[in-house]
Design an enzyme around this catalytic site. Structure first.
Site, short mmCIF file in Angstrom:
data_model
loop_
_atom_site.label_atom_id
_atom_site.label_comp_id
_atom_site.label_asym_id
_atom_site.label_seq_id
_atom_site.Cartn_x
_atom_site.Cartn_y
_atom_site.Cartn_z
N HIS A 1 0.86 -1.19 0.00
CA HIS A 1 0.00 0.00 0.00
C HIS A 1 0.90 1.24 0.00
CE1 HIS A 1 -2.86 3.03 1.36
NE2 HIS A 1 -3.82 2.20 1.01
N ASP B 1 -12.91 3.54 -1.68
CA ASP B 1 -12.17 3.69 -0.43
C ASP B 1 -12.87 4.76 0.39
OD1 ASP B 1 -10.19 3.09 1.35
OD2 ASP B 1 -8.55 3.86 0.15
N HIS B 2 -12.20 5.21 1.43
CA HIS B 2 -12.78 6.17 2.36
C HIS B 2 -13.93 6.96 1.77
CE1 HIS B 2 -8.44 6.36 4.08
NE2 HIS B 2 -8.93 5.13 4.06
N CYS C 1 -3.45 2.74 -4.67
CA CYS C 1 -4.40 3.54 -3.89
C CYS C 1 -4.36 4.97 -4.41
CB CYS C 1 -4.06 3.49 -2.40
SG CYS C 1 -5.19 4.52 -1.42
N TYR D 1 -15.43 4.42 6.52
CA TYR D 1 -15.90 3.08 6.14
C TYR D 1 -17.38 2.85 6.38
CZ TYR D 1 -11.18 1.88 4.95
OH TYR D 1 -9.96 1.83 4.32
N HIS E 1 -7.47 0.58 -4.83
CA HIS E 1 -8.36 1.39 -4.00
C HIS E 1 -8.61 2.65 -4.82
CE1 HIS E 1 -6.39 -0.17 0.02
NE2 HIS E 1 -7.01 -1.12 -0.64
C1 DNO Z 1 -6.74 3.02 5.56
C2 DNO Z 1 -6.16 1.97 4.72
C3 DNO Z 1 -4.84 1.48 5.26
C4 DNO Z 1 -4.38 0.26 4.48
C5 DNO Z 1 -3.04 -0.25 4.94
C6 DNO Z 1 -2.61 -1.45 4.16
O1 DNO Z 1 -7.90 3.24 5.50
O2 DNO Z 1 -6.03 2.39 3.41
O3 DNO Z 1 -5.00 1.15 6.61
O4 DNO Z 1 -5.33 -0.76 4.66
O5 DNO Z 1 -2.07 0.73 4.82
O6 DNO Z 1 -1.74 -2.21 4.93
#
Ligand code: DNO
Length: 355
Positions: A207, A317-318, A245, A331, A272
């Site tokens: 990530h 994602d978020h 991401c 989330y 992501h």
């Molecule tokens: C946060 C996530 C991170 C991700 C880690 C992967 O929301 O994007 O916690 O899961 O960095 O290890």
């Protein structure tokens, strides 16, 4: 590509598998044994139970996010070999259950960092936000309390209270680790686990650093195209790959995400896809997924993923907190469900336009 949602498990998530199942186009989830501390060996029974629970809800388990890495490995301590051995045991359990994607990060001390987990926007929604000037004013030892204030009582990914209780020791541990040393430690780890990944076809997906620049003077190694390409070349095995991401890489306006996608073609194993709104140097808000709501060109991102033949799991994602939902920050169900429907719509338009 396969559309998925992240799910933290029934004891930790406000969203249920039944709700995820009803999101159009979503057939799988990305999950983890969320209460495992870095360094613990996962037991087959526990992971099998998680997989069966997901499958009995009519979904598939498409990957693990995350198997977190012990600080001894990141800092290159003498006891790292023991923890690498434990990591390999866990990968074997994952591989034997037919799971082929593992997301992890190599950020020292903290996983992702934000200055505000619930910044109010004029429309009444809240978003996670980052302002370097605010972070610079926070005592690094107090960051856990700061993050905790707006966590709605949820455990934050990568912010294990057990580790954060020793935050000053963690900072001391990394005081002599610079970017090159951290990079060497990562390569040492990857080279040790590659035979197991090759054997079970487990695609490791690092990530990116979030935000994509050094925080609290800690070294960072996965925040730019050059850094990611250096890592791909250093351990040149398809099982050494990346989680693309867009929000983390996109926190730095200098990162051209579609170009990064093209450069990493074949080594992106998980995506992501989310938007960020750049507010100035070192400042950004997370945003709703559509291009119109932030600074990233989401069409160009989905187009580059499609054109490079990316066929792994993708997840929104978020999300923002909207419609009164209370969840782990970023989330909730509502805004991520809106986000994934939008991404799915982009993909349909791209695919049909390509015919
Ligand atoms: C946060 C996530 C991170 C991700 C880690 C992967 O929301 O994007 O916690 O899961 O960095 O290890």
């Amino acid at each position: 590509m396969k559309f998925t949602m992240r799910w933290f498990g029934r004891s930790f998530d406000s969203v249920t598998l039944a709700q995820i199942r009803q999101i159009p186009g979503v057939a799988g989830v990305i999950s983890t044994l969320y209460d495992k501390l870095p360094g613990e060996i996962w037991q087959p029974g526990e992971l099998r139970a998680l997989k069966e629970e997901i499958e009995s809800a009519g979904l598939t388990l498409e990957g693990i996010e995350s198997v977190n890495i012990h600080d001894a490995i990141k800092a290159g301590l003498p006891e790292r070999d023991r923890y690498i051995e434990n990591y390999i045991r866990t990968l074997e359990v994952i591989g034997q259950l037919g799971i082929h994607v593992v997301c992890y990060n190599f950020m020292p001390v903290f996983d992702w960092t934000r200055s505000d987990l619930a910044k109010a926007l004029p429309d009444g929604s809240t978003v996670m936000s980052y302002d370097q000037a605010l972070i610079d004013r926070i005592d690094r030892n107090e960051l856990m309390n700061h993050m905790g204030e707006k966590s709605n009582g949820y455990l934050l990914a990568g912010w294990e209270p057990e580790r954060m209780a020793h935050i000053s020791e963690l900072f001391r541990l990394y005081s002599s680790v610079d970017e090159d040393a951290l990079f060497e430690n990562l390569c040492y780890f990857l080279k040790a686990i590659m035979p197991t990944c090759d054997r079970y076809d487990i695609r490791m997906a690092i990530h990116p650093d979030d935000p994509a620049w050094p925080v609290f003077g800690l070294p960072r190694l996965a925040g730019t195209k050059a850094q990611l390409l250096r890592l791909m070349a250093a351990v040149d095995d398809v099982h050494n790959g990346v989680t693309l991401c867009t929000g983390s890489l996109g926190s730095n306006p200098d990162n051209d995400i579609p170009d990064i996608i093209r450069s990493l073609a074949g080594r992106i194993h998980f995506a992501h896809v989310r938007n960020v709104h750049h507010l100035g140097p070192g400042r950004f808000d997370e945003a709703a997924h559509p291009s119109s709501e932030g600074s990233l060109d989401m069409y160009a991102i989905m187009h580059a993923l499609y054109r490079t033949g990316f066929d792994g799991p993708v997840r929104p994602d978020h999300g923002r907190a909207i419609w009164g939902e209370v969840s782990m920050p970023g989330y909730g169900l509502y805004d991520r469900a809106l986000g994934i429907c939008y991404l799915n719509g982009l993909l349909e338009a791209i695919e049909k336009g390509d015919r």
